[in-house]
Scaffold this motif. Structure first.
Motif, PDB file in Angstrom:
ATOM      1  N   CYS A 124     -13.296  11.990 -13.973  1.00 46.36           N
ATOM      2  CA  CYS A 124     -12.037  11.364 -14.337  1.00 46.36           C
ATOM      3  C   CYS A 124     -10.734  12.285 -13.766  1.00 46.36           C
ATOM      4  CB  CYS A 124     -11.707  10.869 -15.807  1.00 46.36           C
ATOM      5  SG  CYS A 124      -9.956  10.896 -16.332  1.00 46.36           S
TER       6      CYS A 124
ATOM      7  N   THR B  61     -17.965  -2.192 -10.134  1.00 46.60           N
ATOM      8  CA  THR B  61     -18.757  -1.626  -8.959  1.00 46.60           C
ATOM      9  C   THR B  61     -19.517  -0.432  -9.503  1.00 46.60           C
ATOM     10  OG1 THR B  61     -17.515  -2.733  -7.274  1.00 46.60           O
ATOM     11  CG2 THR B  61     -19.225  -1.230  -6.664  1.00 46.60           C
TER      12      THR B  61
ATOM     13  N   ASP C 157     -12.422  -3.370  -4.639  1.00 39.01           N
ATOM     14  CA  ASP C 157     -10.759  -3.458  -5.233  1.00 39.01           C
ATOM     15  C   ASP C 157     -10.049  -2.553  -4.292  1.00 39.01           C
ATOM     16  OD1 ASP C 157     -11.337  -5.670  -7.052  1.00 39.01           O
ATOM     17  OD2 ASP C 157     -11.193  -4.179  -8.709  1.00 39.01           O
TER      18      ASP C 157
ATOM     19  N   VAL D  30     -13.209  17.034  -2.906  1.00 40.42           N
ATOM     20  CA  VAL D  30     -14.049  15.951  -2.715  1.00 40.42           C
ATOM     21  C   VAL D  30     -13.304  14.597  -2.758  1.00 40.42           C
ATOM     22  CG1 VAL D  30     -16.073  14.701  -2.754  1.00 40.42           C
ATOM     23  CG2 VAL D  30     -16.046  17.185  -3.207  1.00 40.42           C
TER      24      VAL D  30
ATOM     25  N   ARG E  24      -5.425   9.425 -10.664  1.00 44.89           N
ATOM     26  CA  ARG E  24      -6.040  10.407 -11.458  1.00 44.89           C
ATOM     27  C   ARG E  24      -6.569  11.510 -10.535  1.00 44.89           C
ATOM     28  NH1 ARG E  24      -6.220   6.169 -12.923  1.00 44.89           N
ATOM     29  NH2 ARG E  24      -5.826   5.633 -14.961  1.00 44.89           N
ATOM     30  N   CYS E  25      -6.421  11.791  -9.419  1.00 49.16           N
ATOM     31  CA  CYS E  25      -6.465  13.025  -8.581  1.00 49.16           C
ATOM     32  C   CYS E  25      -5.137  13.359  -7.705  1.00 49.16           C
ATOM     33  CB  CYS E  25      -7.750  12.719  -7.501  1.00 49.16           C
ATOM     34  SG  CYS E  25      -9.246  12.782  -8.153  1.00 49.16           S
TER      35      CYS E  25
ATOM     36  N   GLN F  16     -17.729   3.347  -9.237  1.00 51.87           N
ATOM     37  CA  GLN F  16     -16.340   3.260  -8.828  1.00 51.87           C
ATOM     38  C   GLN F  16     -15.428   3.074  -9.998  1.00 51.87           C
ATOM     39  OE1 GLN F  16     -15.498   3.844  -5.536  1.00 51.87           O
ATOM     40  NE2 GLN F  16     -17.435   3.434  -4.416  1.00 51.87           N
ATOM     41  N   PRO F  17     -14.262   3.483  -9.679  1.00 54.71           N
ATOM     42  CA  PRO F  17     -13.415   3.545 -10.847  1.00 54.71           C
ATOM     43  C   PRO F  17     -13.058   2.226 -11.364  1.00 54.71           C
ATOM     44  CG  PRO F  17     -12.396   4.625  -8.941  1.00 54.71           C
ATOM     45  CD  PRO F  17     -13.612   4.063  -8.479  1.00 54.71           C
TER      46      PRO F  17
ATOM     47  N   PHE G 291      -3.969  -5.276 -15.176  1.00 60.13           N
ATOM     48  CA  PHE G 291      -4.365  -6.221 -14.062  1.00 60.13           C
ATOM     49  C   PHE G 291      -5.918  -6.365 -13.607  1.00 60.13           C
ATOM     50  CE2 PHE G 291      -3.209  -2.418 -11.768  1.00 60.13           C
ATOM     51  CZ  PHE G 291      -4.345  -2.219 -11.017  1.00 60.13           C
ATOM     52  N   ALA G 292      -6.194  -7.451 -13.234  1.00 53.07           N
ATOM     53  CA  ALA G 292      -7.864  -8.020 -13.151  1.00 53.07           C
ATOM     54  C   ALA G 292      -8.456  -6.830 -12.294  1.00 53.07           C
ATOM     55  CB  ALA G 292      -7.847  -9.161 -12.732  1.00 53.07           C
ATOM     56  N   VAL G 293      -9.724  -6.384 -12.463  1.00 54.63           N
ATOM     57  CA  VAL G 293     -10.365  -5.595 -11.850  1.00 54.63           C
ATOM     58  C   VAL G 293     -11.870  -6.060 -11.714  1.00 54.63           C
ATOM     59  CG1 VAL G 293      -9.132  -3.444 -11.678  1.00 54.63           C
ATOM     60  CG2 VAL G 293     -10.507  -3.833 -13.485  1.00 54.63           C
ATOM     61  N   SER G 294     -12.586  -5.731 -10.651  1.00 57.01           N
ATOM     62  CA  SER G 294     -14.070  -5.887 -10.805  1.00 57.01           C
ATOM     63  C   SER G 294     -14.889  -4.467 -10.982  1.00 57.01           C
ATOM     64  CB  SER G 294     -14.475  -6.703  -9.352  1.00 57.01           C
ATOM     65  OG  SER G 294     -14.169  -5.932  -8.230  1.00 57.01           O
TER      66      SER G 294
ATOM     67  N   TRP H 185      -9.333  -0.642 -18.482  1.00 52.82           N
ATOM     68  CA  TRP H 185      -8.031  -0.318 -19.354  1.00 52.82           C
ATOM     69  C   TRP H 185      -7.473  -1.678 -19.367  1.00 52.82           C
ATOM     70  CZ3 TRP H 185      -4.999   4.734 -17.954  1.00 52.82           C
ATOM     71  CH2 TRP H 185      -5.714   5.797 -18.017  1.00 52.82           C
TER      72      TRP H 185
ATOM     73  N   ARG I  98       0.828  -0.470  -7.583  1.00 57.37           N
ATOM     74  CA  ARG I  98       0.096  -0.791  -8.831  1.00 57.37           C
ATOM     75  C   ARG I  98      -1.437  -0.373  -8.570  1.00 57.37           C
ATOM     76  NH1 ARG I  98       0.011  -6.570 -11.072  1.00 57.37           N
ATOM     77  NH2 ARG I  98      -1.065  -6.990  -9.231  1.00 57.37           N
ATOM     78  N   ARG I  99      -1.914  -0.338  -7.333  1.00 63.57           N
ATOM     79  CA  ARG I  99      -3.316  -0.221  -7.018  1.00 63.57           C
ATOM     80  C   ARG I  99      -3.445   1.259  -6.916  1.00 63.57           C
ATOM     81  NH1 ARG I  99      -6.600  -4.416  -8.311  1.00 63.57           N
ATOM     82  NH2 ARG I  99      -5.171  -6.225  -8.242  1.00 63.57           N
TER      83      ARG I  99
ATOM     84  N   ASP J 262     -20.620  15.662  -4.652  1.00 65.12           N
ATOM     85  CA  ASP J 262     -20.195  14.247  -4.792  1.00 65.12           C
ATOM     86  C   ASP J 262     -19.938  14.160  -6.313  1.00 65.12           C
ATOM     87  OD1 ASP J 262     -20.109  13.650  -2.121  1.00 65.12           O
ATOM     88  OD2 ASP J 262     -22.261  12.488  -2.407  1.00 65.12           O
TER      89      ASP J 262
ATOM     90  N   ALA K 272      -3.922   2.854 -10.147  1.00 66.10           N
ATOM     91  CA  ALA K 272      -5.097   2.737 -10.385  1.00 66.10           C
ATOM     92  C   ALA K 272      -6.262   3.426 -10.075  1.00 66.10           C
ATOM     93  CB  ALA K 272      -5.383   1.238 -10.642  1.00 66.10           C
ATOM     94  N   TYR K 273      -6.042   3.578  -8.888  1.00 63.29           N
ATOM     95  CA  TYR K 273      -7.605   4.216  -8.245  1.00 63.29           C
ATOM     96  C   TYR K 273      -7.338   5.555  -7.640  1.00 63.29           C
ATOM     97  CZ  TYR K 273      -8.207  -0.846  -7.945  1.00 63.29           C
ATOM     98  OH  TYR K 273      -8.569  -2.128  -8.297  1.00 63.29           O
TER      99      TYR K 273
ATOM    100  N   VAL L 291     -10.859   0.598 -13.708  1.00 64.75           N
ATOM    101  CA  VAL L 291      -9.483   1.156 -14.396  1.00 64.75           C
ATOM    102  C   VAL L 291      -8.772  -0.137 -14.888  1.00 64.75           C
ATOM    103  CG1 VAL L 291      -7.236   2.563 -14.839  1.00 64.75           C
ATOM    104  CG2 VAL L 291      -9.340   3.338 -13.665  1.00 64.75           C
ATOM    105  N   GLY L 292      -8.037  -0.767 -13.712  1.00 63.49           N
ATOM    106  CA  GLY L 292      -7.191  -2.021 -14.079  1.00 63.49           C
ATOM    107  C   GLY L 292      -6.095  -1.942 -14.897  1.00 63.49           C
ATOM    108  N   ALA L 293      -5.400  -0.569 -14.818  1.00 64.62           N
ATOM    109  CA  ALA L 293      -3.942  -0.564 -15.265  1.00 64.62           C
ATOM    110  C   ALA L 293      -3.230   0.474 -14.633  1.00 64.62           C
ATOM    111  CB  ALA L 293      -4.159  -0.295 -16.683  1.00 64.62           C
TER     112      ALA L 293
ATOM    113  N   LYS M 157     -14.736  15.771   2.669  1.00 66.33           N
ATOM    114  CA  LYS M 157     -15.210  17.223   1.721  1.00 66.33           C
ATOM    115  C   LYS M 157     -14.816  18.301   2.350  1.00 66.33           C
ATOM    116  CE  LYS M 157     -19.724  15.162   0.153  1.00 66.33           C
ATOM    117  NZ  LYS M 157     -21.091  15.087  -0.032  1.00 66.33           N
TER     118      LYS M 157
ATOM    119  N   PRO N 200     -13.792  10.899  -2.328  1.00 71.78           N
ATOM    120  CA  PRO N 200     -14.964   9.861  -2.596  1.00 71.78           C
ATOM    121  C   PRO N 200     -14.719   8.764  -1.309  1.00 71.78           C
ATOM    122  CG  PRO N 200     -13.493   9.180  -4.163  1.00 71.78           C
ATOM    123  CD  PRO N 200     -12.793  10.612  -3.616  1.00 71.78           C
TER     124      PRO N 200
ATOM    125  N   ILE O   6     -17.887  15.907  -8.074  1.00 73.70           N
ATOM    126  CA  ILE O   6     -16.372  16.017  -8.322  1.00 73.70           C
ATOM    127  C   ILE O   6     -15.390  14.962  -8.480  1.00 73.70           C
ATOM    128  CG2 ILE O   6     -14.432  17.051  -7.357  1.00 73.70           C
ATOM    129  CD1 ILE O   6     -16.338  19.468  -6.373  1.00 73.70           C
ATOM    130  N   PRO O   7     -15.499  13.843  -7.388  1.00 73.47           N
ATOM    131  CA  PRO O   7     -14.637  12.723  -7.343  1.00 73.47           C
ATOM    132  C   PRO O   7     -14.866  11.684  -8.361  1.00 73.47           C
ATOM    133  CG  PRO O   7     -15.933  12.378  -5.602  1.00 73.47           C
ATOM    134  CD  PRO O   7     -16.289  14.114  -5.966  1.00 73.47           C
TER     135      PRO O   7
END
Lengths: 596, 164
Positions: free
Chosen positions: A127, A446, B122, B113, B68-69, A449-450, A441-444, A283, B60-61, A121, B64-65, A452-454, B104, B115, A123-124
């Motif tokens: 970055c 957690t 988000d 993996v 990276r992978c 969790q990533p 852009f706006a992010v929250s 970001w 966009r999302r 876990d 962002a999320y 980033v926001g860009a 996994k 997540p 691994i993800p």
């Protein structure tokens, strides 16, 4: 009676600690002078990646051939490079972070192998691939900084575990990628997780028992950042009380990033350790008003206590992800007619900085790629970059796509360390020549969790048909001396030698040797996979060897595996989008070269 | 290509129910490998090469999320699959399952993996948009890079969201 025995015991332990401290310190200060060995990832405490070996020189390097090879058994991105101590070579891998001790007397026979058990876990939450930048040696031990942030001390002879320490929590996005550094009786490590809202820190553990000796955070109140409001300075001025919270809104500093995933250097005379901090989280700059101190900062800390002597923030209120973690190269240079102990740093933001490393005074700050456009220059008095509104993602605002920013988020140079030859007086720098569009852009937040926001897209710099350059740099003048274009970003650490040869690897997998004076290519050999590792050299049995890890991946593997896109600003040149995947494939391999 | 907006929202409705079903009845056997009925519908809206706000937001999302992978534009990286290809096989339900619960694939030669994003607000709030974008990429309707957006006045999805 009991009390005096106890006191004597404490005194004895104190003396032992003192002698151990001196021992370990002297050991590495001495060992780094032995040109036959390669005792730390960047070659020596000054991080010059320079070797006095000259058997391989600019006249005979064309005859170089492969002596032996070794498969690491791991396919992910292989950053860093092996250590060589006496007859043994120590090779590390990305996750699962295997360490091999290889016998140089027997064609790299495996003396021992250490493979930690880590929760996948982890691994993800890493970055950008599961890279690791190398192990450190000190006092008969090999120190491994695992992906899950566990620091392990291994017996260098047997691979037996002496102790372990846990530096962070992957469930919060804290991971380990950086190489440790042993200074005196302590081993220092950083922490990764700038894309997960981690509060970055540099931590020192006792090499005797693995206990935490000190921890200096990048953000927070003075007791966390280990700063003295009066004595710690920023460009000669006291930083003031709680400078690590004063330029953040509310509690944002607690998830403010400033991670420490790059390299460290050490000056034994000044007893200062130097390193840089990464991007502020998120970001999206609009979400975190203020300078966000001390992200994007060069730190000089006392190696014994961790107290910050001076800091310099290169990119206040980052709007582009220009982490300040790249290596700090220590040299003695004449600047403006005055002999100085300097620190030279090639930042992601595209400026090459030369500072007085005693005082933290800023001497030179010039662009090391002419494409850099987000700032026109750096004000030497305030140290602040003059940001161009057109390329300011904060000025343009949330949900606006700011286009044509150079460099891209991976920087004009990322972690791949440069080399410095005291013989030529030049710095040899692997660089990226890539630009981007960036939309915050706006992010929250957690935990884990990533954060980033860009959104960003990357493409070749305007007018160019190449994504990288390998350059020679004059740090006194702040000028490029020569520049070799490369089809892809140069993501491999350079090596300079007394043989007037400079080595580096390319993403297609070539190991290249060039003339230190003019950059002329003297030799190249295509290894099985793209090179993001750092080249090193050593001598064994009277012969000089050059070694490098292949194994494409990392940030380079993300952006380039599938090729880059056409830019939206219409600046890039057609022809540079060829996918890296058509040149090379995954595979961790060590290749060792020598002369016939 | 331009689909009835009501259809689109119907799809989203099914998707939302799927999510609820996954969350409440996790572990229940799914129709393995069989395409769900909603897969036939297009979750995106494209007019003159321009995409609706949802698909654009998905881009966009995604960047962002997931970038990276999974690399830029769903094109894959040296260590994670190209989702442009994956979505030719995975239906909406399977896609949602992997994003919510993770996956996994760890062996001596591979350490893949994914997540679980089930608790990442988000990601969950934008899941349908991310799916719409990747589906449009996978169907070959949207190319590499930032997709062009429909003007606000011509974008029913934008209007709908402004109102809600």
């Amino acid at each position: 009676m009991q009390k005096s025995v106890l006191l004597a015991g404490v005194a004895a332990i104190g003396m032992m600690a003192a002698s151990l401290s001196a021992q370990a310190n002297d050991e590495l200060v001495q060992m780094q002078q032995n040109k036959s060995d390669w005792v730390m990832p960047l070659g020596n405490y000054s991080s010059t990646r320079y070797s006095e070996l000259d058997q391989i020189n600019k006249d005979n390097v064309k005859d170089l051939r492969v002596a032996w090879t070794f498969s690491t058994g791991v396919l992910r991105g292989h950053e860093g490079g092996p250590l060589v101590i006496g007859d043994t070579m120590y090779v590390h891998t990305p996750f699962p972070n295997i360490v091999y001790a290889l016998d140089l007397n027997d064609n790299g026979r495996i003396i021992w192998k250490y493979e930690p058990k880590q929760d996948p876990d982890t691994i993800p939450v890493m970055c950008c691939d599961t890279v690791n930048r190398g192990v450190a040696y000190g006092n008969g031990m090999i120190f491994l900084h695992q992906a899950d942030t566990t620091l392990v001390a291994l017996d260098a002879k047997t691979g037996e575990v002496k102790w372990t320490a846990v530096n962070g929590d992957p469930k919060k996005g804290e991971t380990g990628t950086s190489a440790p550094m042993v200074i005196k009786d302590k081993v220092l490590i950083g922490i990764s997780g700038g894309e997960f809202g981690v509060q970055g820190h540099l931590s020192a553990y006792n090499i005797s028992d693995g206990k935490l000796a000190w921890r200096g955070y990048s953000t927070g109140p003075d007791d966390q950042t280990l700063m003295d409001p009066e004595k710690t300075t920023h460009l000669g001025q006291p930083v003031g009380k709680d400078s690590g919270t004063a330029t953040w809104e509310g509690d944002q500093w607690k998830i403010g990033g400033g991670t420490t995933w790059g390299w460290m250097s050490y000056d034994p005379e000044l007893n200062l350790v130097y390193y840089g901090t990464g991007n502020p989280s998120t970001w999206n700059p609009v979400q975190r008003p203020g300078d966000n101190r001390w992200s994007m900062t060069i730190f000089a800390r006392d190696a014994d206590t961790g107290m910050a002597k001076w800091v310099y923030q290169m990119t206040p209120h980052d709007e582009w992800d220009f982490d300040g973690v790249n290596e700090m190269i220590l040299a003695d240079k004449e600047i403006g007619g005055q002999q100085r102990k300097v620190l030279v740093h090639f930042d992601r933001n595209g400026f090459g900085y030369t500072l007085d490393r005693v005082t933290g005074e800023l001497l030179v700050a010039e662009k090391f790629d002419p494409a850099v456009n987000w700032a026109t220059e750096v004000d030497k008095t305030t140290g602040r970059p003059k940001v161009v509104d057109q390329f300011s993602t904060h000025h343009q605002g949330e949900d606006v796509n700011t286009t044509g920013i150079c460099p891209a988020a991976l920087g004009t140079k990322d972690q791949q360390p440069a080399a410095y030859s005291p013989k030529s007086g030049l710095f040899y720098v692997p660089t990226n020549h890539v630009c981007m569009d960036y939309e915050p852009f706006a992010v929250s937040y957690t935990a884990g969790q990533p954060y980033v926001g860009a959104t960003l897209s990357m493409y070749p710099a305007p007018g160019g048909d190449h994504l990288g350059n390998f350059i020679a740099w004059d740090a006194a003048e702040g000028k490029i001396v020569w520049s070799n274009p490369e089809p892809f970003s140069v993501w491999s650490g350079a090596l300079a030698t007394a043989g007037d040869v400079v080595f580096y690897g390319t993403l297609e997998g070539y190991l290249k040797a060039v003339d230190a004076a003019d950059g002329k290519e003297l030799y190249s050999f295509k290894t099985p996979s793209g090179i993001i590792g750092n080249v090193n050299t050593y001598e064994h049995g009277g012969k000089q060897y050059v070694a490098v890890l292949s194994g494409v991946g990392g940030w380079a593997g993300i952006g380039l595996a599938a090729g880059l896109t056409e830019d939206t600003a219409g600046l890039g040149a057609v022809g540079a989008y060829k996918a890296l995947s058509s040149y090379t494939n995954l595979g961790g391999q060590l290749t060792v070269f020598t002369l016939p | 290509m331009l689909k009835d907006l009501r259809q689109r929202w119907a799809v989203l409705g099914v998707a939302a129910m799927t999510l609820v079903a996954l969350a409440s009845a996790h572990g229940q056997d799914q129709k393995d490998g069989q395409a769900a009925p909603e897969a036939a519908e297009k979750p995106y809206l494209i007019k003159d090469g321009k995409v609706d706000f949802g698909t654009y937001n998905g881009y966009r999302r995604y960047e962002a999320y997931c970038l990276r992978c999974h690399g830029p534009d769903g094109a894959g990286s040296s260590y994670a699959p190209a989702l442009v290809e994956s979505l030719k096989r995975l239906d909406h339900e399977q896609f949602t399952d992997v994003v919510v619960n993770g996956r996994k694939n760890v062996s001596t030669s591979q350490q893949s993996v994914m997540p679980a994003f089930g608790y990442a607000e988000d990601v969950m709030l934008n899941l349908e948009d991310i799916y719409a974008y990747l589906k449009a990429r996978s169907d070959g309707e949207v190319g590499r890079g930032r997709p062009a957006r429909l003007p606000k006045e011509q974008d029913p999805v934008y209007k709908e969201r402004q109102e809600s």
